[in-house]
Design a protein around this motif. Structure first.
Motif, PDB file in Angstrom:
ATOM      1  N   THR A  57       0.835  -1.208   0.000  1.00 35.02           N
ATOM      2  CA  THR A  57       0.000   0.000   0.000  1.00 35.02           C
ATOM      3  C   THR A  57       0.868   1.255   0.000  1.00 35.02           C
ATOM      4  O   THR A  57       0.553   2.227  -0.698  1.00 35.02           O
ATOM      5  N   ASP A  58       1.957   1.230   0.772  1.00 34.08           N
ATOM      6  CA  ASP A  58       2.866   2.379   0.776  1.00 34.08           C
ATOM      7  C   ASP A  58       3.393   2.653  -0.636  1.00 34.08           C
ATOM      8  O   ASP A  58       3.403   3.795  -1.107  1.00 34.08           O
ATOM      9  N   TRP A 107      -5.363   1.164  -6.252  1.00 37.47           N
ATOM     10  CA  TRP A 107      -5.926  -0.105  -5.770  1.00 37.47           C
ATOM     11  C   TRP A 107      -5.265  -1.278  -6.498  1.00 37.47           C
ATOM     12  O   TRP A 107      -4.845  -2.261  -5.875  1.00 37.47           O
ATOM     13  N   GLY A 108      -5.188  -1.162  -7.829  1.00 40.27           N
ATOM     14  CA  GLY A 108      -4.677  -2.267  -8.628  1.00 40.27           C
ATOM     15  C   GLY A 108      -3.231  -2.600  -8.311  1.00 40.27           C
ATOM     16  O   GLY A 108      -2.879  -3.777  -8.189  1.00 40.27           O
ATOM     17  N   GLN A 109      -2.375  -1.584  -8.162  1.00 43.13           N
ATOM     18  CA  GLN A 109      -0.955  -1.859  -7.883  1.00 43.13           C
ATOM     19  C   GLN A 109      -0.794  -2.586  -6.557  1.00 43.13           C
ATOM     20  O   GLN A 109      -0.026  -3.554  -6.458  1.00 43.13           O
ATOM     21  N   ALA A 110      -1.514  -2.135  -5.535  1.00 44.17           N
ATOM     22  CA  ALA A 110      -1.385  -2.765  -4.218  1.00 44.17           C
ATOM     23  C   ALA A 110      -1.955  -4.169  -4.210  1.00 44.17           C
ATOM     24  O   ALA A 110      -1.325  -5.104  -3.695  1.00 44.17           O
ATOM     25  N   MET A 111      -3.147  -4.339  -4.770  1.00 41.59           N
ATOM     26  CA  MET A 111      -3.785  -5.659  -4.745  1.00 41.59           C
ATOM     27  C   MET A 111      -3.039  -6.658  -5.623  1.00 41.59           C
ATOM     28  O   MET A 111      -2.920  -7.841  -5.274  1.00 41.59           O
ATOM     29  N   GLN A 112      -2.541  -6.225  -6.743  1.00 42.32           N
ATOM     30  CA  GLN A 112      -1.776  -7.134  -7.599  1.00 42.32           C
ATOM     31  C   GLN A 112      -0.450  -7.535  -6.951  1.00 42.32           C
ATOM     32  O   GLN A 112       0.047  -8.635  -7.172  1.00 42.32           O
ATOM     33  N   ARG A 165      -5.295  -4.679   7.841  1.00 39.43           N
ATOM     34  CA  ARG A 165      -4.001  -5.198   7.386  1.00 39.43           C
ATOM     35  C   ARG A 165      -3.015  -4.106   6.991  1.00 39.43           C
ATOM     36  O   ARG A 165      -1.800  -4.294   7.115  1.00 39.43           O
ATOM     37  N   ALA A 166      -3.514  -2.978   6.490  1.00 39.53           N
ATOM     38  CA  ALA A 166      -2.604  -1.925   6.044  1.00 39.53           C
ATOM     39  C   ALA A 166      -3.359  -0.615   5.904  1.00 39.53           C
ATOM     40  O   ALA A 166      -4.547  -0.608   5.577  1.00 39.53           O
ATOM     41  N   LEU A 167      -2.650   0.489   6.157  1.00 35.53           N
ATOM     42  CA  LEU A 167      -3.187   1.840   5.973  1.00 35.53           C
ATOM     43  C   LEU A 167      -2.072   2.717   5.423  1.00 35.53           C
ATOM     44  O   LEU A 167      -0.967   2.724   5.965  1.00 35.53           O
ATOM     45  N   SER A 168      -2.355   3.455   4.362  1.00 37.63           N
ATOM     46  CA  SER A 168      -1.347   4.343   3.787  1.00 37.63           C
ATOM     47  C   SER A 168      -2.003   5.616   3.288  1.00 37.63           C
ATOM     48  O   SER A 168      -3.160   5.596   2.845  1.00 37.63           O
TER      49      SER A 168
END
Length: 627
Positions: free
Chosen positions: A203-204, A521-526, A232-235
């Motif tokens: 996420t970061d 969203w896509g970069q983090a989830m992928q 699970r994560a916050l950024s």
């Protein structure tokens, strides 16, 4: 000894009353005996390294800095692991008397104390004499960073801040807010959080790749585990700190206001999911077709509230994209505003708003209005991720939590945090919502067209608010929900339009959820897709959800009774038609209308054409009981 000092500081931090605080610092034999007793117990149970680490983490280093990490960030603007020898020696010396040796107020005394520490280290052969001489010649090298708490500069600093604020509101950690904050800072607590370092890194990186700290925009991303509520994560794109010129802030834009002091931003069409879920719960068929012109005006008498008639103003609503006649699948995939205006008129305002509130969204009375479906309520990525996690968990909403357990310095559990979940939707309804929202990630959907598809099944919804002040992408797999937001905001955090802004070096002509929040969203989830357990959404139960496309089963040769059972199990309503000419035995099913293999909506009628056992033309089967 260091052990006794650690015990003393811990007892002071854990004091809940003035009497307990006084007893922890009293100059009496009783206090010293108690400290010695605890110290012996610690040394019997724990290693010297563990005790030293504990001591460094609970000690006060002056100028408001508690703990070695906070002190390193405050005085030198770097993590403790990167301190140089003279920097580390300075902090080691400060602990003896933080007021006297505070380098910001008494540089000379601090330097002399540091050099004494270096000399002692050389004397004990911890460092060489040449290293000590070189370190003594160094200046103090201060590079101060104002520190509100110990979260500045750590990985997941706003996750850390959320944990602190979350625990500061738990009365189990102290009777008053000041007591709770003191025990968090000085109590030597062990806090077990829910953060997943892999997801936090993802996420970061995703937020940092798409939004710069000084942009006139804020990027945010939150990840929540469905079925547990574990965060699970916050950024967010603006780092923690007080240097506004560098884009720093202490406002946490990704969590609710009670934890982050930010009002949040409107979430746009992501709220259409609440109207969709309410419609399915009320029994509205997925195959329901609604004419959706480019523009329509909805009179107030088309809507109802929990208290009866709606007395708002007429609502003029238009589409930004497709118009026509749509079923629930296509109306949602294309995010058609006039479609959802009509669908909301059919559901009423009460059920969608109540569902959103039950999922943790703070909908004020002033937002109980017809445009609710277009997301007029301010919210945040964490709340939206946990709301959509409800669909992934088949209707079970879980209160988001960043902590599972807190232990005191002696290892005793002070507070534990179990999953707090509630079944808000019947499982078939949530399954149907997943089935519809999966269309956004499939060919023809906004997510698919932007390359946001994952290796495993996923579903999503876009959101864009009026004047493009904020755009959203909220999506999930069966085991992870994430909400990405890009909001126009000036240096003070006040909302402005994204249109015309330069974000990450690129000019935004017109912002949309799939094109600007979607890539975050896509970069983090992928990035985390391969570490998620493989899972699939459950197909909606055709006997419970009307209108889901399904194939008519082939029941040729079955008795009318057995054929009717199979059709009901497939979600259809069987009826018996006429006897037909067939070579099959009398009473067996010769064919169906619609024919076997045809795709129709669940809940549709399917007629059984029953064989009369002859080559003769059929006659009506009106004497047979309807199945």
């Amino acid at each position: 000894s260091i052990t006794q000092q650690m015990v003393k500081q811990t007892l002071v931090a854990q004091a809940d009353t003035e009497a307990e605080a006084a007893a922890a610092t009293a100059d009496t034999y009783e206090r010293k005996f108690n400290e010695l007793r605890y110290a012996i117990a610690f040394e019997e149970r724990y290693s010297k390294d563990w005790i030293l680490e504990r001591y460094l983490n609970v000690s006060y280093y002056g100028d408001g800095a508690y703990g070695i990490e906070a002190a390193a960030q405050h005085y030198f603007s770097k993590p403790a692991a990167r301190l140089t020898l003279p920097e580390a020696a300075l902090l080691a010396g400060v602990v003896k008397n933080p007021t006297q040796y505070d380098p910001t107020n008494n540089a000379q005394a601090s330097r002399e104390r540091r050099n004494l520490v270096l000399a002692r280290m050389a004397e004990l052969n911890v460092i060489s004499r040449s290293e000590a001489r070189k370190a003594r010649k160094a200046g103090l090298g201060l590079r101060e960073s104002p520190t509100r708490n110990g979260c500045v500069g750590v990985r997941g600093e706003f996750f850390c801040d959320y944990v602190r604020e979350y625990l500061a509101q738990d009365p189990r950690l102290g009777r008053t807010a000041s007591q709770r904050r003191r025990v968090l800072t000085q109590g030597g607590l062990t806090i077990q959080t829910t953060i997943d370092p892999r997801m936090q890194r993802a996420t970061d990186a995703a937020v940092r790749s798409h939004v710069r700290p000084t942009d006139q925009a804020i990027g945010g991303l939150a990840m929540v585990e469905p079925g547990t509520g574990e965060v699970r994560a916050l950024s967010q794109s603006r780092p923690m700190g007080s240097n506004r010129a560098r884009g720093q802030t202490y406002l946490n834009y990704v969590v609710p206001e009670q934890y982050g002091d930010s009002n949040g931003f409107q979430a746009g069409s992501t709220f259409k999911a609440f109207v969709l879920a309410a419609a399915l719960k009320q029994g509205i068929s997925l195959s329901t077709r609604i004419p959706s012109p480019p523009q329509r005006t909805m009179p107030p008498d088309r809507f109802t509230t929990c208290d009866g008639p709606y007395y708002g103003d007429p609502w003029s609503v238009g589409n930004s994209g497709s118009s026509g006649t749509f079923n629930l699948y296509d109306g949602t995939k294309n995010s058609v505003n006039t479609f959802f205006a009509e669908l909301e008129a059919r559901t009423g305002l009460c059920d969608p708003i109540t569902l959103a509130r039950d999922m943790g969204i703070a909908v004020p009375e002033s937002d109980e209005v017809a445009p609710f479906t277009l997301g007029v309520t301010d919210t945040n990525p964490l709340t939206m991720a946990s709301a959509y996690a409800t669909f992934a968990a088949r209707g079970s909403w879980c209160e988001p939590r960043p902590v599972t357990e807190v232990r005191d310095s002696r290892g005793r559990i002070v507070a534990d945090y179990e999953a707090a979940c509630e079944q808000l939707l019947p499982q078939p309804v949530a399954d149907a919502v997943n089935d519809v929202l999966a269309g956004v990630q499939e060919p023809g959907g906004f997510g698919y067209s932007q390359g946001l598809v994952l290796e495993q099944e996923s579903a999503a919804k876009t959101g864009t608010i009026q004047r493009n002040k904020a755009v959203w992408y909220v999506g999930y797999t069966p085991n992870l929900a994430a909400a990405a937001m890009l909001a126009g905001a000036n240096s003070l955090g006040h909302p402005i339009s994204l249109n015309g802004q330069i974000v990450n070096g690129a000019y935004i002509a017109e912002a949309f959820g799939s094109t600007y929040a979607g890539p975050i969203w896509g970069q983090a989830m992928q990035a985390v897709d391969n570490v998620l357990p493989d899972a699939e959404f459950v197909d909606p139960d055709p006997t419970a959800i009307l209108g889901r496309p399904a194939q008519v089963p082939d029941v040729t040769g079955l008795s009318a009774e057995d054929a009717a059972v199979e059709l009901r199990d497939a979600g259809f309503v069987p009826t018996v038609g006429s006897y037909v000419d067939s070579t099959l035995a009398k009473g067996q099913t010769a064919s169906t209308t619609p024919v076997a293999g045809a795709t129709v909506g669940s809940g549709s009628a399917v007629t059984l054409n029953v064989s009369d056992g002859t080559e003769e033309p059929g006659r009506p089967a009106e004497d047979d009981e309807e199945e």
